[in-house]
Design a protein around this motif. Sequence first.
Motif, PDB file in Angstrom:
ATOM      1  N   UNK A 206       0.827  -1.223   0.000  1.00 49.38           N
ATOM      2  CA  UNK A 206       0.000   0.000   0.000  1.00 49.38           C
ATOM      3  C   UNK A 206       0.855   1.264   0.000  1.00 49.38           C
ATOM      4  N   UNK A 207       0.308   2.341  -0.532  1.00 48.13           N
ATOM      5  CA  UNK A 207       0.978   3.638  -0.493  1.00 48.13           C
ATOM      6  C   UNK A 207       0.714   4.323   0.838  1.00 48.13           C
ATOM      7  N   UNK A 208       1.691   5.110   1.277  1.00 50.26           N
ATOM      8  CA  UNK A 208       1.548   5.917   2.487  1.00 50.26           C
ATOM      9  C   UNK A 208       2.164   7.283   2.227  1.00 50.26           C
ATOM     10  N   UNK A 209       1.503   8.338   2.694  1.00 49.84           N
ATOM     11  CA  UNK A 209       2.025   9.692   2.533  1.00 49.84           C
ATOM     12  C   UNK A 209       2.334  10.372   3.862  1.00 49.84           C
ATOM     13  N   UNK A 210       2.158   9.669   4.954  1.00 56.46           N
ATOM     14  CA  UNK A 210       2.369  10.239   6.286  1.00 56.46           C
ATOM     15  C   UNK A 210       3.417   9.408   7.029  1.00 56.46           C
ATOM     16  N   UNK A 211       4.626   9.344   6.480  1.00 60.05           N
ATOM     17  CA  UNK A 211       5.640   8.418   6.977  1.00 60.05           C
ATOM     18  C   UNK A 211       5.998   8.700   8.435  1.00 60.05           C
ATOM     19  N   UNK A 212       6.236   9.959   8.776  1.00 59.61           N
ATOM     20  CA  UNK A 212       6.579  10.283  10.165  1.00 59.61           C
ATOM     21  C   UNK A 212       5.474   9.839  11.111  1.00 59.61           C
ATOM     22  N   UNK A 213       4.239  10.127  10.753  1.00 58.90           N
ATOM     23  CA  UNK A 213       3.108   9.754  11.602  1.00 58.90           C
ATOM     24  C   UNK A 213       3.042   8.245  11.798  1.00 58.90           C
ATOM     25  N   UNK A 214       3.270   7.489  10.721  1.00 58.19           N
ATOM     26  CA  UNK A 214       3.218   6.029  10.816  1.00 58.19           C
ATOM     27  C   UNK A 214       4.338   5.508  11.714  1.00 58.19           C
ATOM     28  N   UNK A 215       5.555   5.995  11.499  1.00 56.75           N
ATOM     29  CA  UNK A 215       6.685   5.520  12.297  1.00 56.75           C
ATOM     30  C   UNK A 215       6.505   5.863  13.772  1.00 56.75           C
ATOM     31  N   UNK A 216       6.021   7.065  14.055  1.00 57.40           N
ATOM     32  CA  UNK A 216       5.822   7.454  15.447  1.00 57.40           C
ATOM     33  C   UNK A 216       4.669   6.670  16.077  1.00 57.40           C
ATOM     34  N   UNK A 217       3.668   6.320  15.288  1.00 60.48           N
ATOM     35  CA  UNK A 217       2.569   5.494  15.797  1.00 60.48           C
ATOM     36  C   UNK A 217       3.100   4.160  16.308  1.00 60.48           C
ATOM     37  N   UNK A 218       4.115   3.631  15.622  1.00 61.97           N
ATOM     38  CA  UNK A 218       4.728   2.371  16.036  1.00 61.97           C
ATOM     39  C   UNK A 218       5.950   2.594  16.928  1.00 61.97           C
ATOM     40  N   UNK A 219       5.983   3.752  17.584  1.00 55.01           N
ATOM     41  CA  UNK A 219       7.002   4.044  18.595  1.00 55.01           C
ATOM     42  C   UNK A 219       8.412   4.027  18.022  1.00 55.01           C
ATOM     43  N   UNK A 220       8.555   4.541  16.788  1.00 57.88           N
ATOM     44  CA  UNK A 220       9.862   4.593  16.134  1.00 57.88           C
ATOM     45  C   UNK A 220      10.368   6.034  16.037  1.00 57.88           C
ATOM     46  N   UNK A 221      10.152   6.826  17.077  1.00 59.65           N
ATOM     47  CA  UNK A 221      10.558   8.236  17.033  1.00 59.65           C
ATOM     48  C   UNK A 221      12.071   8.389  16.929  1.00 59.65           C
ATOM     49  N   UNK A 222      12.824   7.456  17.516  1.00 59.49           N
ATOM     50  CA  UNK A 222      14.277   7.572  17.427  1.00 59.49           C
ATOM     51  C   UNK A 222      14.752   7.340  15.995  1.00 59.49           C
ATOM     52  N   UNK A 223      14.126   6.406  15.305  1.00 62.54           N
ATOM     53  CA  UNK A 223      14.441   6.203  13.896  1.00 62.54           C
ATOM     54  C   UNK A 223      14.133   7.468  13.106  1.00 62.54           C
TER      55      UNK A 223
END
Length: 313
Positions: free
Chosen positions: A142-159
């Motif tokens: 699937x396509x995603x346009x909100x990459x930061x939001x997705x990564x932070x949702x999965x607790x990947x803020x350090x990444x």
Amino acid sequence: MAPQTTSLRAALAYAGNLFSQLQVPLGGGRSDSDNAPSRLPSSVFGHTNPADNSNNFPAAGITPYDPLSGAPTCPIDSPVSCNNKTSTEDSCCFVNPGGRLLLTQFWDEETHVGGAEEDWTLHGLWPDLCDGSFDQFCGMAPKFNNITEVLEHYDQSELVEYMNRYWVAKYGTNDHLWAHEYNKHGTCVNTLAPSCYGDAYKPGMEVVDYFARAFGLFRTLDTYRALQRAGIEPDPRATHPLAKIQAALEDFSGSRVILKCGGARHDLLHEAWYVYFVQGSLQSGEFVPARDSFHGDKGNCAKNVRYLPKRSK
């Protein structure tokens, strides 16, 4: 703990062989409640002095990696992409048809925000076809346009913090660049399809896997340090034989390296593309350095090139 602003060479740990570092998973277990990948452990981005391990240079080899998410674990004898004649187009344990993975880096003209003079930056991880041509915007994932939001949702803020320093846009926003890279290239990776995650799938898991794998491979490929070891450093006047640069990077990585240059005479070193196959899925497989020649493996650089210092903004 938030990362400190420092150079890529100082920020990324050089504990033994760089390829063996990827044995540390970029996500521990999963939460009992939602199967979400856990936060990146601090050890993945440990701050050590590369000089402490100056004699340990990366060697060619396969890179073990633990899966980040609910993707299935593939058999140890899974076929290597672009090296198997069996029809396995639908397999979640075989990257196909885009089985030639290119980890691409930029030598930016300017010092980017949060970076330093010696940082090459990440351009992308591209699943080219086995003959060196490529598909794009495939829709396998699937396509995603909100990459930061997705990564932070999965607790990947350090990444996200590290991507904001080493995977940066020259024009526009970083989020726009990441969405472009994912939607153009990530959607062409068949093993990122939701069906490969089974009942554990939740939207965005494939985004975490794609970006963590790309950044994990990038962190093993310190192009600046590899060239420095060969006596090649940014200089406003010096020129270097392209063959010497090519040999230094290929000896360093064990993989085929494609070099791209800018300037009217194509003599300004600008990009390095490291070529890999994958054994198993992108999520849980092993990167295998590719050394063969193929359609599309030619760079555009002159025989002698310049490696210019960056300009401060």
